[in-house]
Write an enzyme that holds these catalytic residues in place. Sequence first.
Site, PDB file in Angstrom:
ATOM      1  N   LYS A 183      23.203  46.353  36.734  1.00 29.01           N
ATOM      2  CA  LYS A 183      23.034  45.719  35.422  1.00 29.01           C
ATOM      3  C   LYS A 183      21.583  45.294  35.239  1.00 29.01           C
ATOM      4  O   LYS A 183      21.005  44.660  36.106  1.00 29.01           O
ATOM      5  CB  LYS A 183      23.976  44.509  35.314  1.00 29.01           C
ATOM      6  CG  LYS A 183      25.456  44.895  35.437  1.00 29.01           C
ATOM      7  CD  LYS A 183      26.360  43.698  35.579  1.00 29.01           C
ATOM      8  CE  LYS A 183      26.188  43.024  36.920  1.00 29.01           C
ATOM      9  NZ  LYS A 183      27.219  41.979  37.168  1.00 29.01           N
ATOM     10  N   THR A 222      28.268  36.568  31.876  1.00 29.08           N
ATOM     11  CA  THR A 222      28.105  37.946  31.399  1.00 29.08           C
ATOM     12  C   THR A 222      28.536  38.964  32.458  1.00 29.08           C
ATOM     13  O   THR A 222      29.189  39.962  32.136  1.00 29.08           O
ATOM     14  CB  THR A 222      26.650  38.219  30.980  1.00 29.08           C
ATOM     15  OG1 THR A 222      25.770  37.812  32.041  1.00 29.08           O
ATOM     16  CG2 THR A 222      26.290  37.463  29.717  1.00 29.08           C
ATOM     17  N   GLY A 223      28.152  38.733  33.705  1.00 30.48           N
ATOM     18  CA  GLY A 223      28.505  39.683  34.759  1.00 30.48           C
ATOM     19  C   GLY A 223      29.995  39.752  34.993  1.00 30.48           C
ATOM     20  O   GLY A 223      30.567  40.846  35.138  1.00 30.48           O
ATOM     21  N   CYS A 224      30.652  38.594  35.043  1.00 30.19           N
ATOM     22  CA  CYS A 224      32.105  38.557  35.211  1.00 30.19           C
ATOM     23  C   CYS A 224      32.793  39.278  34.062  1.00 30.19           C
ATOM     24  O   CYS A 224      33.720  40.075  34.264  1.00 30.19           O
ATOM     25  CB  CYS A 224      32.604  37.113  35.267  1.00 30.19           C
ATOM     26  SG  CYS A 224      31.901  36.099  36.575  1.00 30.19           S
TER      27      CYS A 224
END
Length: 271
Positions: A183, A222-224
Amino acid sequence: MTEMTNSNEIPPVCLTIAGLDPSGGAGVVADIKTFGAHGCFAAAVIASVTFQNTVGVFGSVHQTADSVRRQAEPVFDDYDIAAAKTGMLPTSEIIKTVAAIFRERETVNLVVDPVVRSTSGFDLIDDAALSSLIEHLFPLALVITPNIPEAERISRIKIRNRSDIAEAAAIMQGFGARNVLIKGGHAVDLARTGKAIDYLYTDAGEHIYEADLIDTKATHGTGCTLAAAITANLALGRQLSDSVKNAKDFVTHAIRTAPMLGKGHSPLNIR
Protein backbone atom coordinates in the site's frame (compact mmCIF):
# COMPACT_ATOMS: atom_id res chain seq x y z
CA MET A 1 -21.22 1.74 -1.60
CA THR A 2 -23.15 -0.98 0.26
CA GLU A 3 -23.75 -4.08 -1.85
CA MET A 4 -27.41 -5.04 -1.76
CA THR A 5 -28.42 -8.70 -1.62
CA ASN A 6 -31.80 -10.38 -1.64
CA SER A 7 -32.98 -10.69 1.96
CA ASN A 8 -33.58 -14.43 1.45
CA GLU A 9 -30.10 -15.13 0.14
CA ILE A 10 -27.51 -16.66 2.42
CA PRO A 11 -24.64 -14.15 2.65
CA PRO A 12 -21.03 -15.34 2.45
CA VAL A 13 -19.37 -15.47 5.86
CA CYS A 14 -16.15 -13.52 6.45
CA LEU A 15 -13.98 -14.07 9.51
CA THR A 16 -11.53 -11.61 11.01
CA ILE A 17 -8.91 -12.50 13.62
CA ALA A 18 -7.43 -9.25 14.88
CA GLY A 19 -7.24 -6.74 17.72
CA LEU A 20 -10.10 -4.77 19.25
CA ASP A 21 -9.99 -0.99 18.84
CA PRO A 22 -12.48 0.38 21.41
CA SER A 23 -12.77 3.65 19.48
CA GLY A 24 -14.26 1.74 16.55
CA GLY A 25 -12.01 2.96 13.76
CA ALA A 26 -9.71 -0.01 13.21
CA GLY A 27 -9.29 -3.69 14.01
CA VAL A 28 -12.22 -6.07 14.31
CA VAL A 29 -14.79 -3.27 14.53
CA ALA A 30 -13.70 -1.77 11.20
CA ASP A 31 -13.55 -5.27 9.71
CA ILE A 32 -17.08 -6.11 10.83
CA LYS A 33 -18.46 -2.87 9.43
CA THR A 34 -16.64 -3.41 6.15
CA PHE A 35 -17.89 -6.99 5.77
CA GLY A 36 -21.44 -5.79 6.40
CA ALA A 37 -21.13 -2.94 3.91
CA HIS A 38 -20.36 -5.52 1.23
CA GLY A 39 -23.34 -7.70 2.07
CA CYS A 40 -21.29 -10.33 3.90
CA PHE A 41 -21.92 -11.82 7.34
CA ALA A 42 -19.17 -10.98 9.81
CA ALA A 43 -17.60 -13.27 12.41
CA ALA A 44 -14.73 -12.14 14.62
CA VAL A 45 -12.04 -13.53 16.91
CA ILE A 46 -10.24 -11.10 19.19
CA ALA A 47 -6.50 -11.64 19.53
CA SER A 48 -5.78 -8.55 21.64
CA VAL A 49 -7.65 -5.76 23.40
CA THR A 50 -5.93 -2.46 22.65
CA PHE A 51 -6.25 0.82 24.52
CA GLN A 52 -6.54 3.43 21.81
CA ASN A 53 -8.53 6.24 20.25
CA THR A 54 -8.08 8.53 17.25
CA VAL A 55 -5.02 10.12 18.87
CA GLY A 56 -2.93 7.03 19.51
CA VAL A 57 -2.41 3.58 21.00
CA PHE A 58 -1.68 3.51 24.71
CA GLY A 59 -1.27 -0.19 25.43
CA SER A 60 -2.86 -3.59 25.04
CA VAL A 61 -3.74 -6.84 26.78
CA HIS A 62 -3.32 -9.94 24.65
CA GLN A 63 -5.42 -13.08 24.52
CA THR A 64 -3.76 -16.45 24.99
CA ALA A 65 -3.28 -18.77 22.06
CA ASP A 66 -5.76 -21.18 23.69
CA SER A 67 -8.37 -18.41 23.96
CA VAL A 68 -7.95 -17.58 20.28
CA ARG A 69 -8.40 -21.23 19.30
CA ARG A 70 -11.44 -21.61 21.54
CA GLN A 71 -13.02 -18.55 19.93
CA ALA A 72 -12.29 -19.69 16.38
CA GLU A 73 -13.13 -23.37 16.42
CA PRO A 74 -16.89 -23.04 17.16
CA VAL A 75 -17.17 -20.50 14.34
CA PHE A 76 -15.53 -22.86 11.85
CA ASP A 77 -17.66 -25.74 13.15
CA ASP A 78 -20.86 -23.77 12.56
CA TYR A 79 -20.26 -21.69 9.41
CA ASP A 80 -18.74 -22.18 5.99
CA ILE A 81 -16.09 -19.46 5.96
CA ALA A 82 -15.90 -17.96 2.48
CA ALA A 83 -12.89 -15.75 3.26
CA ALA A 84 -10.84 -14.71 6.26
CA LYS A 85 -8.37 -12.03 7.22
CA THR A 86 -5.88 -11.49 9.99
CA GLY A 87 -4.86 -8.19 11.51
CA MET A 88 -3.00 -7.61 14.75
CA LEU A 89 -1.67 -10.97 15.97
CA PRO A 90 0.53 -9.92 18.88
CA THR A 91 2.49 -13.03 19.89
CA SER A 92 4.34 -15.87 18.25
CA GLU A 93 2.14 -18.39 20.06
CA ILE A 94 -1.06 -16.80 18.73
CA ILE A 95 0.32 -16.66 15.20
CA LYS A 96 1.33 -20.33 15.22
CA THR A 97 -2.10 -21.27 16.54
CA VAL A 98 -3.93 -19.16 13.95
CA ALA A 99 -1.81 -20.69 11.18
CA ALA A 100 -2.59 -24.18 12.46
CA ILE A 101 -6.32 -23.42 12.45
CA PHE A 102 -6.24 -22.16 8.86
CA ARG A 103 -4.26 -25.24 7.78
CA GLU A 104 -6.67 -27.59 9.54
CA ARG A 105 -9.69 -25.87 8.03
CA GLU A 106 -8.08 -25.55 4.58
CA THR A 107 -8.95 -21.86 4.35
CA VAL A 108 -8.49 -20.76 0.73
CA ASN A 109 -9.24 -17.03 0.64
CA LEU A 110 -6.94 -15.76 3.39
CA VAL A 111 -5.82 -12.13 3.52
CA VAL A 112 -2.94 -11.43 5.91
CA ASP A 113 -2.54 -7.80 6.93
CA PRO A 114 0.85 -7.79 8.70
CA VAL A 115 0.03 -5.17 11.31
CA VAL A 116 3.29 -4.40 13.09
CA ARG A 117 3.08 -0.74 14.11
CA SER A 118 0.32 1.79 14.66
CA THR A 119 0.20 5.09 12.80
CA SER A 120 1.13 6.82 16.06
CA GLY A 121 4.33 4.74 16.26
CA PHE A 122 3.29 2.11 18.83
CA ASP A 123 4.95 -1.27 18.14
CA LEU A 124 2.21 -3.89 18.08
CA ILE A 125 4.34 -7.04 17.72
CA ASP A 126 7.93 -7.93 18.53
CA ASP A 127 10.56 -9.46 16.26
CA ALA A 128 9.80 -13.04 17.38
CA ALA A 129 6.15 -12.61 16.46
CA LEU A 130 7.08 -11.06 13.12
CA SER A 131 9.32 -14.04 12.33
CA SER A 132 6.45 -16.40 13.14
CA LEU A 133 4.10 -14.37 10.96
CA ILE A 134 6.49 -14.67 8.02
CA GLU A 135 7.21 -18.37 8.55
CA HIS A 136 3.75 -19.67 9.39
CA LEU A 137 1.14 -17.34 7.88
CA PHE A 138 2.69 -15.89 4.73
CA PRO A 139 2.69 -19.27 2.91
CA LEU A 140 -1.02 -19.75 3.72
CA ALA A 141 -2.15 -16.34 2.51
CA LEU A 142 -3.68 -15.65 -0.87
CA VAL A 143 -2.36 -12.11 -0.45
CA ILE A 144 -0.49 -10.08 2.16
CA THR A 145 -1.12 -6.33 2.46
CA PRO A 146 1.76 -4.44 4.08
CA ASN A 147 2.09 -0.67 3.95
CA ILE A 148 5.47 0.91 3.26
CA PRO A 149 6.79 0.90 6.88
CA GLU A 150 5.62 -2.70 7.31
CA ALA A 151 7.20 -3.74 4.01
CA GLU A 152 10.47 -2.12 5.12
CA ARG A 153 10.49 -3.96 8.43
CA ILE A 154 9.64 -7.30 6.83
CA SER A 155 12.05 -7.04 3.88
CA ARG A 156 14.73 -5.13 5.81
CA ILE A 157 15.32 -2.71 2.97
CA LYS A 158 14.71 1.03 2.87
CA ILE A 159 12.02 1.90 0.34
CA ARG A 160 12.77 5.13 -1.51
CA ASN A 161 11.35 4.50 -4.97
CA ARG A 162 9.29 2.15 -7.11
CA SER A 163 12.25 -0.15 -7.73
CA ASP A 164 12.62 -0.61 -3.98
CA ILE A 165 8.92 -1.46 -3.72
CA ALA A 166 9.34 -4.20 -6.33
CA GLU A 167 12.44 -5.52 -4.54
CA ALA A 168 10.64 -5.63 -1.20
CA ALA A 169 7.74 -7.50 -2.80
CA ALA A 170 10.13 -10.03 -4.33
CA ILE A 171 11.73 -10.62 -0.93
CA MET A 172 8.32 -11.24 0.64
CA GLN A 173 7.38 -13.60 -2.18
CA GLY A 174 10.63 -15.37 -1.41
CA PHE A 175 9.35 -15.80 2.14
CA GLY A 176 6.40 -17.74 0.73
CA ALA A 177 3.80 -15.03 0.10
CA ARG A 178 2.07 -15.86 -3.19
CA ASN A 179 0.77 -12.34 -3.86
CA VAL A 180 1.91 -9.09 -2.27
CA LEU A 181 -0.02 -5.81 -2.16
CA ILE A 182 2.18 -2.93 -0.98
CA LYS A 183 0.00 0.00 0.00
CA GLY A 184 1.44 3.31 -1.14
CA GLY A 185 -0.26 5.77 1.17
CA HIS A 186 3.00 6.32 3.05
CA ALA A 187 4.98 6.73 -0.16
CA VAL A 188 3.21 9.56 -1.96
CA ASP A 189 6.26 11.78 -1.57
CA LEU A 190 8.31 9.28 -3.56
CA ALA A 191 6.71 10.22 -6.85
CA ARG A 192 5.05 13.49 -5.80
CA THR A 193 2.21 12.70 -8.17
CA GLY A 194 -0.63 13.64 -5.85
CA LYS A 195 -1.79 10.02 -6.10
CA ALA A 196 -2.09 7.24 -3.56
CA ILE A 197 -0.64 4.31 -5.48
CA ASP A 198 -0.84 0.66 -4.43
CA TYR A 199 1.23 -2.10 -6.06
CA LEU A 200 0.07 -5.70 -6.39
CA TYR A 201 2.67 -8.32 -7.32
CA THR A 202 1.47 -11.70 -8.59
CA ASP A 203 2.78 -14.47 -10.83
CA ALA A 204 1.26 -12.49 -13.71
CA GLY A 205 3.35 -9.43 -12.88
CA GLU A 206 2.75 -5.99 -11.41
CA HIS A 207 -0.69 -4.38 -11.11
CA ILE A 208 -0.96 -0.69 -10.23
CA TYR A 209 -3.95 0.94 -8.55
CA GLU A 210 -4.15 4.73 -8.38
CA ALA A 211 -6.49 7.07 -6.54
CA ASP A 212 -6.38 10.78 -5.83
CA LEU A 213 -4.57 11.71 -2.65
CA ILE A 214 -7.16 13.22 -0.31
CA ASP A 215 -5.99 15.96 2.05
CA THR A 216 -7.69 14.80 5.24
CA LYS A 217 -7.06 13.48 8.76
CA ALA A 218 -9.70 10.78 8.24
CA THR A 219 -7.20 7.95 7.92
CA HIS A 220 -7.72 5.87 11.06
CA GLY A 221 -8.13 2.23 10.09
CA THR A 222 -7.43 2.56 6.36
CA GLY A 223 -5.23 -0.54 6.25
CA CYS A 224 -7.70 -2.68 8.19
CA THR A 225 -10.58 -1.49 6.04
CA LEU A 226 -8.74 -2.13 2.77
CA ALA A 227 -7.77 -5.68 3.79
CA ALA A 228 -11.32 -6.36 5.00
CA ALA A 229 -12.78 -5.04 1.75
CA ILE A 230 -10.47 -7.32 -0.24
CA THR A 231 -11.61 -10.21 1.95
CA ALA A 232 -15.27 -9.41 1.34
CA ASN A 233 -14.77 -9.18 -2.42
CA LEU A 234 -13.01 -12.55 -2.44
CA ALA A 235 -15.88 -14.01 -0.43
CA LEU A 236 -18.26 -12.72 -3.09
CA GLY A 237 -16.40 -14.74 -5.70
CA ARG A 238 -14.25 -12.08 -7.34
CA GLN A 239 -10.71 -12.53 -8.59
CA LEU A 240 -7.86 -11.02 -6.59
CA SER A 241 -7.06 -8.16 -8.97
CA ASP A 242 -10.72 -7.12 -9.14
CA SER A 243 -11.03 -7.49 -5.37
CA VAL A 244 -8.11 -5.12 -4.83
CA LYS A 245 -9.51 -2.57 -7.26
CA ASN A 246 -12.96 -2.65 -5.68
CA ALA A 247 -11.47 -2.44 -2.20
CA LYS A 248 -9.35 0.58 -3.11
CA ASP A 249 -12.39 2.34 -4.57
CA PHE A 250 -14.34 1.52 -1.40
CA VAL A 251 -11.64 2.93 0.89
CA THR A 252 -11.15 6.04 -1.23
CA HIS A 253 -14.88 6.77 -0.98
CA ALA A 254 -14.83 6.04 2.76
CA ILE A 255 -11.98 8.53 3.26
CA ARG A 256 -13.49 11.20 1.02
CA THR A 257 -16.91 11.11 2.75
CA ALA A 258 -15.72 10.64 6.34
CA PRO A 259 -16.98 13.07 8.99
CA MET A 260 -14.36 14.38 11.39
CA LEU A 261 -14.72 12.39 14.60
CA GLY A 262 -12.38 12.59 17.56
CA LYS A 263 -9.32 14.72 18.26
CA GLY A 264 -6.83 12.86 16.07
CA HIS A 265 -7.10 10.80 12.89
CA SER A 266 -10.81 10.30 12.27
CA PRO A 267 -12.28 6.89 11.38
CA LEU A 268 -13.49 6.30 7.84
CA ASN A 269 -17.07 6.46 6.62
CA ILE A 270 -17.67 2.70 6.26
CA ARG A 271 -21.13 2.03 4.88
